[in-house]
Design an enzyme around this catalytic site. Sequence first.
Site, short mmCIF file in Angstrom:
data_model
loop_
_atom_site.label_atom_id
_atom_site.label_comp_id
_atom_site.label_asym_id
_atom_site.label_seq_id
_atom_site.Cartn_x
_atom_site.Cartn_y
_atom_site.Cartn_z
N ILE A 141 -34.14 92.88 -36.83
CA ILE A 141 -34.12 93.74 -35.65
C ILE A 141 -35.37 93.33 -34.86
CG2 ILE A 141 -34.23 96.10 -34.76
CD1 ILE A 141 -31.64 95.54 -36.31
N PRO A 142 -35.20 92.59 -33.76
CA PRO A 142 -36.32 91.89 -33.11
C PRO A 142 -37.24 92.77 -32.27
CG PRO A 142 -34.32 91.52 -31.88
CD PRO A 142 -33.93 92.34 -33.08
N CYS A 143 -37.97 93.65 -32.91
CA CYS A 143 -38.87 94.55 -32.18
C CYS A 143 -39.99 93.77 -31.48
CB CYS A 143 -39.41 95.64 -33.09
SG CYS A 143 -40.18 95.05 -34.59
N HIS A 144 -40.18 92.50 -31.85
CA HIS A 144 -41.18 91.68 -31.16
C HIS A 144 -40.75 91.38 -29.72
CE1 HIS A 144 -38.35 88.72 -32.87
NE2 HIS A 144 -38.68 87.94 -31.85
N ARG A 145 -39.49 91.66 -29.37
CA ARG A 145 -38.98 91.41 -28.02
C ARG A 145 -39.17 92.60 -27.08
NH1 ARG A 145 -33.41 88.68 -30.13
NH2 ARG A 145 -34.38 86.81 -31.02
#
Length: 186
Positions: A141-145
Amino acid sequence: MKTSFSFVYELIPSPMGEVGIVRRKDGGRDSIRQIFLPEAGRSMTGKIRETFPGAAPGNEENGEICVQMHAFLSGNAVDFVLEEIDFEIVGGFARRVLLADREIPRGRVMTYGGLAAKLGLPGGARAVGNALAGNPFPLVIPCHRVVRSDGDLGGFGGGTDMKKALLMLEGVVFDPQGRVLPEYIL
């Protein structure tokens, strides 16, 4: 009848440090319970065992999620499979935030406020940030985006250097102050 389960973990090496993947083994059902990001000065094994004291090393290094994680951390585009992710541990609003975050395409970012608006919660940037801070499945889940409204990185469990490195692997470009250029923000 009492159910019996155990936790096993895999360590995925990367240039940014080891990533840990913890699975719950429950009879014939395996599910990923948590993904741990590297943290300077802490051993990944120690970090995992603090949260899952009885966790033991696994033997799933060739399993689909581990292969996908290796590819992702090497800079390849990966569409992670979610079938193994144990979303039962995340409920309500947090689950909605994580699933909406997953829709942000590789090489682009969205602001906390933009993600809140997408969820029908204008003014909910802080609530979105809090939900992302508790993301048990970073990278998948790409929370870095997700970034601040001015393009500044904001927080990230693996630190801002890792967040920037991940975004750079995806082709995101930054200005001299370290903010994401506007053309990369949805």
